[in-house]
Scaffold this active site. Structure first.
Site, PDB file in Angstrom:
ATOM      1  N   HIS A  18       0.826  -1.206   0.000  1.00 52.98           N
ATOM      2  CA  HIS A  18       0.000   0.000   0.000  1.00 52.98           C
ATOM      3  C   HIS A  18       0.861   1.257   0.000  1.00 52.98           C
ATOM      4  CE1 HIS A  18      -2.690  -3.041   2.118  1.00 52.98           C
ATOM      5  NE2 HIS A  18      -3.067  -2.966   0.873  1.00 52.98           N
ATOM      6  N   ASP A 115      -5.928   5.683   0.161  1.00 54.51           N
ATOM      7  CA  ASP A 115      -5.862   4.395  -0.516  1.00 54.51           C
ATOM      8  C   ASP A 115      -6.973   3.475  -0.032  1.00 54.51           C
ATOM      9  OD1 ASP A 115      -5.100   3.020   1.737  1.00 54.51           O
ATOM     10  OD2 ASP A 115      -3.136   2.439   0.996  1.00 54.51           O
ATOM     11  N   TRP A 368      -0.775  -6.455  -7.298  1.00 48.99           N
ATOM     12  CA  TRP A 368      -0.811  -5.543  -8.448  1.00 48.99           C
ATOM     13  C   TRP A 368       0.494  -4.776  -8.643  1.00 48.99           C
ATOM     14  CZ3 TRP A 368      -3.069  -6.167 -12.663  1.00 48.99           C
ATOM     15  CH2 TRP A 368      -3.146  -5.157 -13.604  1.00 48.99           C
ATOM     16  N   GLU A 389      -7.144  -9.834  -4.081  1.00 48.31           N
ATOM     17  CA  GLU A 389      -7.767  -9.794  -5.418  1.00 48.31           C
ATOM     18  C   GLU A 389      -6.887 -10.496  -6.451  1.00 48.31           C
ATOM     19  OE1 GLU A 389      -5.519  -7.792  -4.536  1.00 48.31           O
ATOM     20  OE2 GLU A 389      -4.648  -6.919  -6.340  1.00 48.31           O
TER      21      GLU A 389
END
Ligand code: UDP
Length: 474
Positions: A18, A115, A368, A389
């Site tokens: 993050h 975020d 990601w 995810e």
């Protein structure tokens, strides 16, 4: 600072995955748009990588970093509390501290960007009357799901995982139930409720930034912009979308550590890099199978390894104890592979590794940031999703974009056997089919660069965002 200079505060939730995209965004705004950027970083006390990274980043002149002290949530959780819930709780408990920091600022921010786990800041942004934007640091597809879940929550009965058909979000690739994000796995778990709230919170922001780009997800971005059903369910007239990616770290050091020096000696695109991000772990049995798979493939490799954990694959997220590698790798593995590969405990300089010309493939958990770092270097992937995810990322990369291959079964559910690993490594690194995938990855690298170059879609999108922030000045 001159009085006309915009001031943007960016709030990041705990964890390297993050903190990194927030810092990259902050740097972009500061260096390309002359914005004063203050990062409010909610930290965890247990991560040495995080502490080190913050220390280094604070040395830069372009942005100011204010660490928000970690809070104790031990009274709110037990051993079954999922990482998603823990992150939401960590931020929720830190809110009074964040409020005090904002209240005490001499120059109140003109805008707040937060975020994914910090969307709970809404009441504070409203109290101070500060325009607010959410930064979703992954794909348009995953934010479509977070927003559209309000619809599924009303329309679907029973567990999502029992559905016979894939989930359908208008305009998006159908989502197999096996690939849904972790919070949707069990509707009775607190993380489900937290996820639904997250979607509602997202819809109340003045805009949503996404770390993707138009060419990567053209249909999904279009659908997100034009989803009338979603707007009516969420009861919002609009939620502007800013695809601003792929933002990623660039190489920061010129120091050539042992791994880079070893890569210097290898052939062009001959090395497979293996890593599961900042917190991913494998079971004891899976580590053994992976070690054998790599050895059998006879392919050069760099493997960043973390001690096995037979619980959830993200259980090292807050707590990563080191352990002697010989205790959990197959007997003799390190000796037999000493000329074939490097095994690096805990942490490696991933950006430098993926940017090295000797690296030709990445076996990744598909976080990601890792994905973006791979794609922007034109490195094709073996997609090995573990949690959060990541399964959606893997599906998109393998089935839509064509820059990755995936194991037949879900690594998060079952052990992937050595023969399959050997086969995937050989396929990606040694066959014409693998070459084709690499070509696609290289094309995507160009598209990513174009998006962020002057006049590119993401560059324009960031300009639009800055324009919008300016237009909201009181
Ligand atoms: N990372 C790194 N070295 C490591 C492991 C991870 O530099 O050994 C960095 C990686 O480059 C990426 C981030 O940590 O920027 C991990 O983020 P990602 O979204 O890929 O996964 P997460 O850790 O959040 O699961």
């Amino acid at each position: 600072m001159d009085s006309s200079q915009l001031h943007v505060a960016i709030l990041s939730s705990p964890g390297m995955g993050h903190l990194i995209p927030v810092l990259v965004l902050g740097n972009r705004l500061a260096t390309h748009h002359n914005i004063k950027v203050t990062i409010l970083a909610i930290t965890t006390s247990s991560s040495s990588a995080e502490t080190e990274f913050l220390k280094k980043s604070n040395g830069k002149k372009t942005i100011e970093i204010i660490p928000v002290p970690s809070v104790d949530i031990s009274h709110l959780i037990d051993s079954s509390t999922k990482v998603f819930t823990q992150l939401r709780l960590l931020v929720r408990e830190a809110l009074p501290g964040i409020r005090s920091v904002i209240a005490s600022m001499n120059h109140r921010p003109d805008s707040l960007i937060v975020d994914i786990f910090c969307t709970q800041i809404l009441p504070i942004a409203e109290e101070f009357n500060i325009p607010k934007y959410a930064y979703h640091p992954t794909t348009a597809w995953t934010i479509s799901l977070a927003l559209y879940c309000q619809v599924f929550d009303k329309e679907i009965e029973g567990e999502y995982v029992d559905l016979k058909e894939p989930l359908k979000i208008p305009g998006c690739k159908a989502l197999r139930v096996d690939d849904v994000v972790d919070p949707l796995l069990d509707r009775s778990d607190q993380q489900y409720e937290e996820y639904i709230k997250l979607g509602m919170e997202y819809a109340s922001f003045d805009g949503i930034l996404i770390n993707t780009w138009e060419d990567l997800e053209p249909e999904t971005i279009k659908a997100l912009r034009n989803n009338d059903k979603l707007r009516s369910v969420l009861k919002v007239p609009d939620f502007p979308i800013y695809p601003i990616g792929p933002l990623r770290r660039t190489i920061e050091t010129t120091e050539r550590d042992e791994v880079i020096q070893w890569l210097d000696k290898q052939n062009h695109e001959s090395v497979l890099y293996v890593s599961f991000g900042s917190g991913g772990t494998l079971s004891s049995q899976q580590i053994i199978e992976l070690a054998w798979g790599l050895e059998l493939s006879q392919q050069k490799f760099v493997w960043v390894i973390r001690p096995p954990c037979d619980g959830d694959a993200d259980s090292a997220y807050f707590n990563s104890a080191e352990k002697e590698m010989r205790e959990y790798l197959p007997e003799g593995f390190l000796t037999r592979t000493k000329d074939m590969g490097l095994v690096v405990p805990m942490w490696a300089k991933q950006v430098e590794i993926l940017g090295h010309s000797s690296v030709g493939g990445f076996l990744s958990h598909c976080g990601w940031n890792s994905t973006v770092e791979s794609l922007t270097n034109g490195v094709p992937m073996i997609a090995w999703p573990l949690y959060a995810e990541q399964k959606m990322n893997a599906a998109m990369l393998a089935e839509e974009v064509g820059v990755a291959i995936r194991p037949e079964i879900l690594p998060a559910k079952k052990v992937v056997r050595r023969e399959e690993i050997e086969g995937m490594v050989r396929m990606l690194m040694q066959t014409n089919e693998g070459k084709g995938i690499r070509e696609k990855a290289k094309k995507l690298k160009m598209s990513a660069e174009n998006a962020l170059n002057e006049g590119g879609s993401s560059c324009n999108s960031i300009c639009e965002l800055v324009k919008d922030i300016r237009s909201r000045l009181l």
